[in-house]
Design an enzyme around this catalytic site. Structure first.
Site, mmCIF file in Angstrom:
data_model
loop_
_atom_site.group_PDB
_atom_site.id
_atom_site.type_symbol
_atom_site.label_atom_id
_atom_site.label_comp_id
_atom_site.label_asym_id
_atom_site.label_seq_id
_atom_site.Cartn_x
_atom_site.Cartn_y
_atom_site.Cartn_z
ATOM 1 N N GLU A 379 0.824 -1.202 0.000
ATOM 2 C CA GLU A 379 0.000 0.000 0.000
ATOM 3 C C GLU A 379 0.860 1.255 0.000
ATOM 4 O O GLU A 379 2.062 1.217 0.245
ATOM 5 C CB GLU A 379 -0.910 0.014 1.240
ATOM 6 C CG GLU A 379 -1.884 -1.155 1.328
ATOM 7 C CD GLU A 379 -2.891 -0.973 2.449
ATOM 8 O OE1 GLU A 379 -3.543 0.099 2.491
ATOM 9 O OE2 GLU A 379 -3.021 -1.882 3.292
ATOM 10 N N ASN A 380 0.217 2.388 -0.273
ATOM 11 C CA ASN A 380 0.757 3.728 -0.113
ATOM 12 C C ASN A 380 1.897 4.003 -1.094
ATOM 13 O O ASN A 380 2.295 3.165 -1.893
ATOM 14 C CB ASN A 380 1.199 3.946 1.336
ATOM 15 C CG ASN A 380 0.905 5.366 1.806
ATOM 16 O OD1 ASN A 380 0.989 6.314 1.046
ATOM 17 N ND2 ASN A 380 0.550 5.504 3.081
#
Length: 558
Positions: A379-380
């Site tokens: 993620e991110n």
């Protein structure tokens, strides 16, 4: 907006390329090409080869065509313009004429590093033409045709490159070496090999099943699909250069496909997330007794510094609260899959200096708990939106899978309501090109603009993932579904999306009927009622019974 903003930039560079070529003409006084089409299979009458298409998005169709009985169809997506190309030998300092018939919204025809042209003709074929001049030492040229992002399928036919062929290259590439199988299902085999060398460069690799050519790729890995369960196959690979010279065959590799139906991995897992660092973590044996759940996804393994794994980056890998929970789960007849990463914190994927260092960190956790599966929650911006880090993670997964017989690997990532985003597509494409042999691609259909239709948008996201897996790996529907996971969020999400027990039951039933591989949700800590309580760590924010989402998830059988 992407289309309108980016097209002038391409046209600008095309004009620069044309100007540079014209300047080269003025100085070098090139010869004029004699009219003779030097492209192979220019009308796609004999299939796709030797053309190669990005994302496996090119196919040969019988309608609509311009001439003959076949044409090229390129299925441009929101993240891939479905470029199909062919490299041919050319003579230096010579002018060539390129033309072709195309149909679709914004279709381009050109030569790599040189001139291009485009048109929009969605309802009928129109002809594109452009000329270019080769450089003083240029011996090959790559001709391409492509559509434009999110503009749908385009068609191309009767492409012609008029001019003299290179004529001087008769040297074949060296044979590929080190052919090996990196994975298999009941209907597919994944292969990898070492690159060949050639005096003017290798343009394609042809994969043979027995004596039949079944696939052509530009890289050094491929997945052959459409195979039968419990069946032995022998594969070889040959390299091909721009002049059409073909190498001797590689070493052969024999593989027997897995048993079973549907082309799946044989891996089915209902495993909601349990987090010992937040949200009043429940006693897992109590939850197991009340719901029948057997597996949990344990969150999150992070970097404690120096590429060393620890729970949450701070709790000890062994001997702490997380091991106590794992021992309770296993004592009750269950098991766990640890999740590495997540949205925040100091992550191993981003911090470990290399893929081998990351593989070493993963191996420490595998050894500590004798694991059967691991999940990389990517993620991110530090991991998901960094293609180099994606590649590092996938290479590490490939390493630990090769070093741990039977280990299953899962990647989990965000999604749009219609399927993977640009970075999700890149993750899948890199998994294919690296031969990572990932077992399950899990999307997270929450905080994704799901609005009031969380069931419909979750299904749409999963169907979009299926389509991407099919186009990238060449899988059929059943095989693609069998590599899919869904990881939702119970109750209220951060965006106030509301997944109720009834909706989660619908999602589970869809997952069962389509025989996907994995069903999870975030998180067991929140699987308690608190109607009107908002988005909090220890309850769902809605009216429900204790452990209701876990009970529903336990009914997932795949």
């Amino acid at each position: 907006m992407r289309t309108l903003l980016r097209r002038p930039r391409r046209a600008f560079f095309a004009l620069i390329g044309s100007a540079a070529l014209a300047l080269g003409w003025a100085v070098a006084l090139p010869g004029t090409a004699q009219a003779a089409n030097i492209l192979s299979n220019p009308g796609f009458e004999s299939g796709l080869s030797p053309w190669s298409c990005t994302g496996n998005l090119g196919s040969v169709v019988s309608s609509p065509v311009h001439g003959g009985s076949k044409a090229l169809a390129g299925a441009a997506s929101s993240s891939d313009d479905a470029q199909c190309s062919q490299t041919v030998p050319v003579q230096p300092n010579t002018t060539y004429s390129l033309s072709g018939w195309v149909r679709g919204s914004y279709v381009y025809l050109g030569v790599d590093g040189g001139a291009s042209t485009w048109t929009t003709s969605p309802s009928a074929y129109s002809q594109l033409s452009v000329s270019f001049t080769t450089g003083a030492s240029q011996t090959s040229a790559t001709i391409y045709v492509h559509g434009w992002y999110a503009q749908g399928t385009y068609y191309a036919d009767d492409i012609s490159l008029d001019g003299p062929g290179g004529g001087s290259d008769t040297q074949a590439p060296t044979a590929p070496t080190g052919l090996t199988s990196t994975g298999k299902t009941s209907s597919s085999v994944s292969l990898q090999w070492n690159a060949s060398t050639d005096n003017v460069g290798v343009t394609a690799y042809d994969i043979y099943r027995g004596s039949s050519q079944v696939l052509s790729v530009s890289g050094t890995s491929a997945t052959v699909s459409g195979l039968s369960p419990s069946t032995g196959y022998t594969f070889t690979v040959k390299a091909r250069d721009a002049a059409g010279n073909t190498s001797a065959a590689s070493n052969s590799v024999s593989v027997t496909t897995d048993a079973g139906s549907g082309g799946g991995t044989g891996f089915k897992q209902a495993a909601p997330y349990l987090y010992e660092g937040w949200g009043d973590p429940p006693n897992p044996s109590t939850v197991m007794s009340a719901t029948g759940i057997k597996w949990f996804t344990m969150a999150f393994v992070l970097d404690s510094g120096g590429c060393n794994p620890a729970w949450d980056g701070s709790r000890p890998l062994t001997g702490g609260a997380d091991q106590t929970a794992i021992n309770q789960i296993r004592a009750a007849g269950g098991d766990i899959v640890p999740s590495f990463g997540g949205w925040s914190g100091s992550k191993l994927g981003a911090n470990c200096s290399s893929a081998s260092a990351l593989a070493g960190a993963l191996q420490k956790v595998i050894d500590a708990y004798s694991l059967k599966a691991i999940d990389m929650d990517i993620e991110n911006s530090d991991e998901f939106e960094n293609e180099a880090v994606q590649a590092k993670i996938l290479t590490a997964l490939k390493t630990v899978k090769a070093n741990n017989s039977g280990l299953r690997t899962i990647v989990t990532f965000g999604t749009s309501t219609t399927g993977p985003t640009y970075y999700g597509n890149r993750l899948i494409e890199q998994a294919q090109s690296l031969g990572a042999n990932v077992d399950v691609f899990t999307v997270m259909p929450f905080d994704f603009g799901g609005g009031s239709d969380m069931y419909g948008n979750t299904v749409n996201a999963a169907e979009g993932l299926k389509a991407k897996l099919k186009s990238t790996f060449g899988w059929d529907d059943a095989t693609a579904y069998a590599h899919i996971g869904i990881s939702g969020m119970n109750g209220l999400s951060d965006q106030q999306e509301n997944t109720t027990p009834a909706i989660w039951t619908q999602i589970r039933d869809w997952a069962n009927s389509h025989h996907i591989a994995r069903l999870a949700y975030w998180a067991v800590n929140r699987d308690r009622p608190c109607a009107g309580g908002g988005v909090v760590s220890n309850c769902s924010g809605i009216n429900q019974s204790n452990w209701q989402f876990t009970s529903i998830t336990a009914g997932f059988t795949g």
